[in-house]
Design an enzyme around this catalytic site. Structure first.
Site, PDB file in Angstrom:
ATOM      1  N   CYS A   2       0.831  -1.192   0.000  1.00 12.03           N
ATOM      2  CA  CYS A   2       0.000   0.000   0.000  1.00 12.03           C
ATOM      3  C   CYS A   2       0.873   1.251   0.000  1.00 12.03           C
ATOM      4  O   CYS A   2       2.095   1.192  -0.037  1.00 12.03           O
ATOM      5  CB  CYS A   2      -0.891   0.043   1.246  1.00 12.03           C
ATOM      6  SG  CYS A   2      -1.813  -1.478   1.554  1.00 12.03           S
ATOM      7  N   ARG A  52      -4.686   1.056  -0.900  1.00 13.79           N
ATOM      8  CA  ARG A  52      -4.449  -0.379  -0.791  1.00 13.79           C
ATOM      9  C   ARG A  52      -4.287  -1.053  -2.145  1.00 13.79           C
ATOM     10  O   ARG A  52      -5.107  -0.852  -3.047  1.00 13.79           O
ATOM     11  CB  ARG A  52      -5.614  -1.045  -0.032  1.00 13.79           C
ATOM     12  CG  ARG A  52      -5.404  -2.540   0.207  1.00 13.79           C
ATOM     13  CD  ARG A  52      -6.609  -3.164   0.878  1.00 13.79           C
ATOM     14  NE  ARG A  52      -6.392  -4.589   1.127  1.00 13.79           N
ATOM     15  CZ  ARG A  52      -7.362  -5.482   1.287  1.00 13.79           C
ATOM     16  NH1 ARG A  52      -8.624  -5.090   1.248  1.00 13.79           N
ATOM     17  NH2 ARG A  52      -7.082  -6.758   1.500  1.00 13.79           N
ATOM     18  N   LEU A  56      -2.992  -9.850  -0.094  1.00 11.17           N
ATOM     19  CA  LEU A  56      -3.462 -10.869   0.839  1.00 11.17           C
ATOM     20  C   LEU A  56      -4.859 -10.486   1.311  1.00 11.17           C
ATOM     21  O   LEU A  56      -5.113  -9.325   1.621  1.00 11.17           O
ATOM     22  CB  LEU A  56      -2.530 -10.974   2.053  1.00 11.17           C
ATOM     23  CG  LEU A  56      -1.113 -11.476   1.788  1.00 11.17           C
ATOM     24  CD1 LEU A  56      -0.253 -11.305   3.021  1.00 11.17           C
ATOM     25  CD2 LEU A  56      -1.136 -12.945   1.363  1.00 11.17           C
ATOM     26  N   GLU A  78       4.302  -6.245   3.720  1.00 14.60           N
ATOM     27  CA  GLU A  78       3.855  -7.617   3.898  1.00 14.60           C
ATOM     28  C   GLU A  78       4.576  -8.237   5.090  1.00 14.60           C
ATOM     29  O   GLU A  78       5.805  -8.108   5.221  1.00 14.60           O
ATOM     30  CB  GLU A  78       4.162  -8.475   2.663  1.00 14.60           C
ATOM     31  CG  GLU A  78       3.598  -7.963   1.347  1.00 14.60           C
ATOM     32  CD  GLU A  78       2.100  -8.137   1.212  1.00 14.60           C
ATOM     33  OE1 GLU A  78       1.482  -8.759   2.117  1.00 14.60           O
ATOM     34  OE2 GLU A  78       1.540  -7.641   0.224  1.00 14.60           O
ATOM     35  N   SER A 367      12.328  -9.386  -6.980  1.00 13.59           N
ATOM     36  CA  SER A 367      13.597  -8.886  -7.493  1.00 13.59           C
ATOM     37  C   SER A 367      14.715  -9.576  -6.723  1.00 13.59           C
ATOM     38  O   SER A 367      14.458 -10.380  -5.832  1.00 13.59           O
ATOM     39  CB  SER A 367      13.651  -7.362  -7.318  1.00 13.59           C
ATOM     40  OG  SER A 367      14.859  -6.853  -7.815  1.00 13.59           O
TER      41      SER A 367
END
Length: 633
Positions: A2, A52, A56, A78, A367
Site C-alpha cells: 500500500c 491499498r 493478501l 507484507e 527482485s
C-alpha cells in the site's frame, strides 16, 4: 502492499479534505481501495490515510486504517510469517475476522507491545496510534525495503510513503537543502536520514519514531542494527556446511515471498542473484514461474540472451522486451513523477519498463536486490582493499600530499584520459585516508566534493552519512565484511531499494526482495569474508549455491551492469533534451547551480570528449525533478 500517509496537527488546522489529497497522491501505490480517517485527540488532530493494493485477503476485511480497541494502524508492506504469529496469538485467546497481516500487527502489538516487530519476517512501514498511551509510532523494516518520509516544523508532523504525499499538505515547506543536493551530486541519491528539503527526513531502517502527543516529544529508537551482526564472532563452518546452510536459508526466504492471493512473477537478468531466485523456486515446482527481462539493441548493455538461456534451462514462462531509445525517452519525462526526490541511478529507465512488462501478467514481482551487498558482488570491494593495502601508509601519505600540489589538468598524456581529474582526486583522498571504508565512499562518488562545490558555486556543510561509521565495525575479519556492512546501510537502502520500490509501485506492482530476509542477513554477516570473495572471485558462496541448480558453464560470463545505454542515447536521440535542461536559462532558474562548469561539461561531452556522462545525468535528473515539483507547482 500500500501507500500510507497522514498528519499530526497540534494546531488542529488539518482535516479530512487535505488528508484525501495526501492519500490521492499515492493512488498508484494502491488503486484497489482507500481509507481516510481523522481523529480528534485533546492535543492534536490526527489523520491516517491509506491506499491499498490488495495482495493478501482480497476482501473488504483488509480495509485500512484498521482498528482494534484503542489501537489504529496504517500499514504498508507484507508480514510473510503472519500465519505463524496469528496462530500464536490465537493460542493466547485472540480471535480474527480477516486473513490480513494488518490485523496480526494490531493484535500482536496489543499482546507484546512494540517488541512484536522482532517476530516479523517481511517488509513493512506503518503508523500506529495508541490512544491509551497517547502516542503515534512510525516504524520501518530492518532493511528499509518500504519507505517512510516525515516532516516536522514544531506544529505539524507529516508522514508518507513518498514525498508527493507530503507535498499535498499546505503546511509543508519546500525549502531545498543545498547540503543534501551536494550529497545527491556525489552519490546520485541522498543518503538517509537526509532528504532534499529542510525539516524533512527518511525514517532510518530498523528504527521507530515515537511522538508523545501531550509533550510533543519525539524519540527515535533503534530496534535492529546490521552492524551488531557483523561484529559478532565469525562462525566456524566448512565450505560444504556454509553452502548447505545458505541454500536452505535462501530457499525458505524465497518461498516466503511467494505467499500471495494474486499472480507472482520475478525479474530475471541472467546474473547470479536473480538466477538464484529463479532456480531455487522453480526447482521441484510443477507450475512454471513467470520471468521477465529487459533487453537492449546495444550489445554491450544487453543481458537478455543470457537471461533467456537461464529461463529455458529452468523451464520458466519467460517474457522479454527489447528497448529502443525512443521508448526510453518516453520514460524520461515520467521519472521525476515516479522519483519525487532527486534520484539518478542510471538503471531507472529499464527498471520502470521491466515493471511495466511484468504488470501485464502479475501483481507481485520478486527482485534480487541485495545480492551484491550481502555476498560481495561489486568490484569496488576488491578495489578498496587493494588501493589501501598495496603500499605502506607512509608511502600513501607521501603520494597523497604530492598529488595535492599538482593540478591534474597539467599532467601531460593522462589529462586527456577518461574522467582523469575525478579519478585523480579520488585516489588522492583514498591514499590520504589509508582506510578501505573511506575508499568505498570515494569510489562510490560520481562527483567529488570539490566538483560538487564547483557545480553549486558555493561551499556546503558536510552532512554525516553511514560512510563515516566504519569505526563502529570490529576489525575481526579482514576488510570485506566491514565494506559489506557499510554498503548495506548506504547504497542498498537509499539507491537500489528506492529505485525498485518507486518503479514497481508506479505501475501498481508489488516488488519483493527475497534476498533481504533479515535471517539471511544475520547469518551471512557472521560468515568469514573468505566465503564471499575468494581468490578474487566475487560472490563465491552464492555462486557455489547456484551451481547446484544451473551448470557453471551456463552462468560464467562477464558481468554486465543493468543500466540503460545513456551515453549512446545522449549523443543521438536524447541530445536535445540534454541541451535544453542543461542550458543557462534552466540551470539558473533553480537558484542552486553555477551554470558555467555544467555547460562546459555538457559541451565537452557532446563534442565527443572523454567525459563521464553520469555527471550530466545527475544534473539532468535534478533539473527534471525541479521542473516537475517546484517550478510547476
Amino acid at each position: 502492499m500500500c501507500g500510507i500517509t497522514g498528519f499530526v496537527d497540534f494546531k488542529k488546522n488539518s482535516g479530512i479534505d487535505v488528508l484525501r489529497k495526501m492519500s490521492d497522491a499515492l493512488l498508484h501505490r494502491g488503486p484497489d481501495d482507500g481509507g481516510c480517517e481523522v481523529y480528534e485527540a485533546p492535543e492534536a488532530a490526527i489523520g491516517f490515510g491509506q491506499r491499498r493494493l490488495s495482495i493478501l485477503d482480497l476482501s473488504p476485511l483488509g480495509h485500512q486504517p484498521m482498528h482494534f480497541g484503542d489501537l489504529i494502524v496504517n500499514f504498508n508492506g507484507e508480514i510473510y510469517n503472519f500465519k505463524e504469529i496469528r496462530k500464536e496469538l490465537e493460542e493466547k485467546g485472540y480471535t480474527f475476522t480477516s486473513w490480513s497481516d494488518t490485523e496480526v500487527i494490531l493484535k500482536g502489538y496489543d499482546c507484546w507491545g512494540i517488541d512484536v516487530v522482532q517476530k516479523f519476517i517481511g517488509m513493512f512501514a506503518f503508523a500506529l496510534y495508541d490512544k491509551r498511551k497517547q502516542q503515534i509510532i512510525l516504524l520501518r523494516d530492518r532493511a528499509g525495503v518500504k519507505p517512510l518520509y516525515y516532516y516536522w516544523n514544531e506544529e505539524v508532523l507529516l508522514f508518507g510513503s513518498e514525498l508527493k504525499a507530503l507535498y499535498a499538505h499546505p503546511a509543508f515547506e519546500k525549502k531545498i537543502d543545498v547540503n543534501s543536493v551536494a550529497l545527491f551530486l556525489q552519490f546520485s541519491y541522498i543518503p538517509a536520514p537526509h532528504s532534499v528539503f529542510h525539516r524533512t527526513f527518511k525514517l532510518l531502517p530498523g528504527h521507530y519514531l515515537t511522538i508523545d502527543l501531550s509533550s510533543r516529544r519525539q524519540q527515535l529508537t533503534k530496534y535492529w542494527e546490521v552492524f551488531d551482526h557483523y561484529n559478532k564472532p565469525k562462525l566456524s563452518l566448512s565450505d560444504a556446511e556454509a553452502i548447505e546452510q545458505t541454500d536452505k536459508l535462501l530457499k525458505n526466504a524465497y518461498e516466503y515471498r511467494m505467499v500471495a492471493d494474486v499472480p507472482v512473477g520475478l525479474f530475471l537478468s541472467g546474473g547470479y542473484d536473480s538466477s538464484s531466485v529463479a532456480a531455487l523456486l522453480q526447482t521441484g515446482r510443477a507450475e512454471k514461474l513467470k520471468t521477465f527481462t529487459i533487453g537492449f539493441h546495444e550489445n554491450e548493455f544487453n543481458e537478455a540472451p543470457e537471461a533467456k538461456k537461464i529461463a529455458e534451462y529452468l523451464g520458466t514462462d519467460h517474457t522479454e522486451w527489447y528497448l529502443t531509445a525512443k521508448e526510453a525517452g518516453s520514460v524520461l519525462d515520467r521519472l521525476p513523477e515516479i522519483y519525487d526526490e532527486p534520484f539518478a541511478d542510471n538503471s531507472t529507465v529499464p527498471t520502470v519498463l521491466v515493471s511495466v512488462l511484468a504488470r501485464k501478467q502479475v501483481k507481485v514481482a520478486l527482485s534480487a536486490d541485495g545480492g551484491d551487498e550481502i555476498f560481495g558482488g561489486y568490484n569496488k570491494f576488491n578495489q578498496a582493499e587493494r588501493y589501501t593495502s598495496q603500499m605502506p601508509p607512509f608511502v600513501q601519505s607521501l603520494l597523497s600530499g604530492t598529488m595535492s600540489l599538482i593540478n591534474p589538468q597539467y599532467i601531460p598524456f593522462f589529462n586527456s584520459k577518461y574522467n582523469f581529474a575525478t579519478r585523480y582526486e579520488k585516489m588522492r583522498l583514498i591514499w590520504k585516508s589509508h582506510d578501505p571504508v573511506s575508499a568505498v565512499k570515494y569510489i562510490s562518488q560520481y562527483i567529488t566534493e570539490k566538483e560538487a562545490e564547483s557545480f553549486l558555486g558555493q561551499s556546503f556543510e558536510r552532512y554525516h552519512t553511514f560512510f563515516e561509521d566504519g569505526r563502529l565495525l570490529e576489525h575481526n575479519d579482514g576488510t570485506v565484511n566491514r565494506l559489506l556492512a557499510i554498503d548495506y546501510k548506504t547504497f542498498l537502502v537509499d539507491n537500489n531499494l528506492v529505485k525498485m520500490d518507486r518503479a514497481t509501485m508506479s505501475v501498481s506492482l508489488e516488488g519483493r526482495e527475497p534476498m533481504l530476509d533479515h535471517r539471511v542477513i544475520e547469518f551471512l554477516a557472521q560468515l568469514p569474508s573468505s566465503l564471499k570473495i575468494r581468490n578474487g572471485v566475487n560472490k563465491w558462496l552464492l555462486k557455489e549455491v547456484v551451481h547446484r541448480y544451473i551448470p557453471k558453464a551456463l552462468m560464467e560470463r562477464p558481468k554486465r551492469p543493468f543500466i540503460a545505454p545513456l551515453m549512446v542515447w545522449f549523443r543521438e536521440d536524447l541530445k536535445e533534451q540534454l541541451r535544453y535542461y542543461l542550458s543557462e536559462r534552466c540551470l539558473s532558474a533553480t537558484g542552486v547551480f553555477a551554470h558555467g562548469p555544467i555547460i562546459q561539461l555538457r559541451d565537452e561531452y557532446l563534442a565527443g570528449k572523454k567525459v563521464n556522462y553520469q555527471k550530466l545525468w545527475q544534473v539532468l535528473m535534478f533539473q527534471l525533478w525541479y521542473d516537475r515539483w517546484i517550478e510547476k507547482l
